[in-house]
Design an enzyme around this catalytic site. Structure first.
Site, PDB file in Angstrom:
ATOM      1  N   HIS A 270       3.448   7.179   1.389  1.00  0.00           N
ATOM      2  CA  HIS A 270       2.027   7.396   1.740  1.00  0.00           C
ATOM      3  C   HIS A 270       1.285   7.880   0.495  1.00  0.00           C
ATOM      4  O   HIS A 270       1.293   7.172  -0.515  1.00  0.00           O
ATOM      5  CB  HIS A 270       1.979   8.399   2.906  1.00  0.00           C
ATOM      6  N   HIS A 309       1.153  -2.769   2.512  1.00  0.00           N
ATOM      7  CA  HIS A 309       0.354  -1.896   3.384  1.00  0.00           C
ATOM      8  C   HIS A 309       0.583  -2.305   4.828  1.00  0.00           C
ATOM      9  O   HIS A 309       0.731  -3.489   5.121  1.00  0.00           O
ATOM     10  CB  HIS A 309      -1.142  -2.028   3.049  1.00  0.00           C
ATOM     11  N   ASP A 365      -3.087   2.947  -4.119  1.00  0.00           N
ATOM     12  CA  ASP A 365      -2.311   3.791  -5.051  1.00  0.00           C
ATOM     13  C   ASP A 365      -1.914   3.071  -6.318  1.00  0.00           C
ATOM     14  O   ASP A 365      -1.376   3.691  -7.241  1.00  0.00           O
ATOM     15  CB  ASP A 365      -1.055   4.300  -4.334  1.00  0.00           C
TER      16      ASP A 365
END
Ligand code: SDX
Length: 430
Positions: A270, A309, A365
């Site tokens: 995460h 994702h 990210d």
């Protein structure tokens, strides 16, 4: 032409019985399955959905994502427009109140946040108690939770003004706790908030101020920091937001809920992924090593962090904005050479069937860490920056959950597959 109705007709082949299940907003109510029984004393049918991959457990008005189209909107406003035209405090107001603020509302909101950035001096003793190499996320989890001991009135969840005050305090104090954690880790005295600066500017002040009487943030880096916070501000029912809602559902105070959400975000699957991406890019080392790295990832030797994702099966719209943001930052900081490795990695991966078939695209990210590193943040601070951006989203969902009459304490069922009843066996007979 038979009239189509918003129902599902289900036949239970175990009994031959047929049931009509209502379809509303593209979903059936799991509780409607309970009527499907084999015998009258049967508990009724459950839906089994590990990791809730196909379960909606809330109705929300906060954020909309279309994973296939790569769309992300906060309260209806596209993330690209907010990143371009808004600022983090305005976006925080939007997420929590549901509408963009008027000029007066914005000024009052900014005044409130600005005047709650200080933390109780005793909290510094918590910070000072950590080892010099303590991970700042561990420090953040602990000190956010500790805030609950300084504001016992936060348990008054039914009072809108009490909820509002805790929302203001959490948004205002997260950057202070984040910066103090960093300053502790490098053995520097804490730099206190400066009310003359913007939210992002003040954070940079608390991070980097040294001997100057008044820290002056670089306007390009201040703007980049603010936009990165906007891009991280919410993302509907992700792991940490679900944690915030779950803890809030037991009527725990919002500080304890935020400590739990921060813990969930810490995981490398995460929010911890931005830290893992940097370490991955450093391990790859150079552009000519990228092809071998992709091959190793396809062989399952390691996971390409920053790719993939649960919802986006297209390019994460935030990654696009962040990649463009990198060039603004590099004008000030100088280019981070890791960006060339990242761009090459993205190029090769997006042409490779393994990633294309699995719809694995760069996520939020993938590029953020490259910018954070160029701005001088240590890798261990990256998830802390993610949490700082996400706190308004967590709070918007926490409050929405509290006010939702359909919600109750979160307590899922299970499918028990363990041992049947058996008698205790004395040690000598085992
Ligand atoms: C965030 O939910 C959110 O909205 C989160 C977030 C937010 O804003 O709150 O967007 C922020 O957490 C972004 C994600 C950051 N995490 C990473 O970058 C870590 C790397 N990514 C993966 O671990 C993974 O993609 C997840 C955790 C993000 C999603 O996991 P899923 O949906 O459970 O998918 P999966 O693990 O079941 O993978 C599906 C397939 C598998 O292959 P097969 O078993 O079908 O052969 O895709 C493969 C996986 O092996 N796969 C990858 C991969 N991610 C998934 N293969 C190589 N590299 C990867 N990164």
């Amino acid at each position: 032409m038979s009239e189509t109705s918003d129902t599902l007709t289900v036949t239970d082949n175990r009994t031959g019985e047929t049931y009509e299940l209502a379809v509303e907003d593209g979903a059936i109510r799991a509780m409607d399955l309970r009527q499907i029984k084999v015998t009258d004393d049967d508990f009724g049918l459950l839906a089994y959905d590990p990791a809730f991959k196909n379960t909606a457990n809330v109705r929300s008005e906060v954020t909309y994502i279309d994973g296939d189209a790569g769309i992300l909107r906060y309260r209806g406003y596209p993330i690209e427009q907010l990143a371009e035209n808004s600022n983090f405090l305005e976006v925080a107001y939007l997420l929590i109140h549901g509408e963009l603020p008027t000029a007066d509302e914005y000024d009052h909101w900014t005044y409130e946040i600005t005047h709650h950035t200080f933390i109780h001096e005793n909290l510094k003793q918590f910070m000072d108690g950590f080892h010099h190499d303590a991970h700042p996320m561990g420090m953040l989890v602990s000190t956010v939770g500790a805030l609950s001991t300084f504001y016992p009135e936060a348990k008054g969840l039914d009072d809108p003004e009490t909820r509002h005050m805790q929302i203001v305090r959490l948004i205002a104090k997260f950057p202070t706790l984040a910066a103090f954690a960093y300053r502790h880790s490098i053995g520097m005295r804490y730099a206190y908030p400066d009310n003359d600066l913007s939210f992002a500017g003040n954070f940079l002040n608390m991070m980097w101020k040294t001997t100057e009487l008044k820290y002056e943030p670089d306007p390009i880096l201040e703007k980049a920091m603010d936009r990165l916070l906007i891009l991280h501000a919410d993302h509907e029912q992700n792991c940490s937001t679900t944690t915030m809602r779950t803890i809030g559902s037991s009527d725990a105070d919002p500080y304890s809920a935020a400590a739990g959400a921060t813990s969930a975000l810490y995981g490398p699957k995460h929010g911890g992924a931005n830290e893992a991406v940097l370490r991955m890019l450093e391990e790859i080392g150079s552009v000519d090593q990228v092809a071998d790295a992709v091959k190793a990832a396809k062989n399952g030797e390691f996971r390409l962090m920053g790719f993939g994702h649960r919802v986006y099966k297209n390019y994460d719209p935030r990654a696009k904005v962040i990649r463009e943001l990198a060039h603004d930052v590099f004008e000030v900081t100088g280019k981070n050479p890791l960006i060339d490795i990242a761009v090459e990695l993205e190029k090769i991966a997006l042409e490779d069937d393994y990633f294309v078939d699995r719809k694995l695209y760069p996520n939020v990210d993938f590029y953020s860490g490259i910018i954070y590193q160029a701005m001088g943040f240590p890798t261990s601070m990256f998830p802390v920056l993610f949490a700082m951006g996400r706190i308004p989203g967590w709070l918007a969902h926490w409050q929405e959950n509290l006010l939702d009459p359909e919600q109750a304490i979160v307590r899922p069922r299970q499918l028990f597959v363990g041992a049947d009843e058996r008698d205790y066996v004395p040690t000598a007979q085992r």
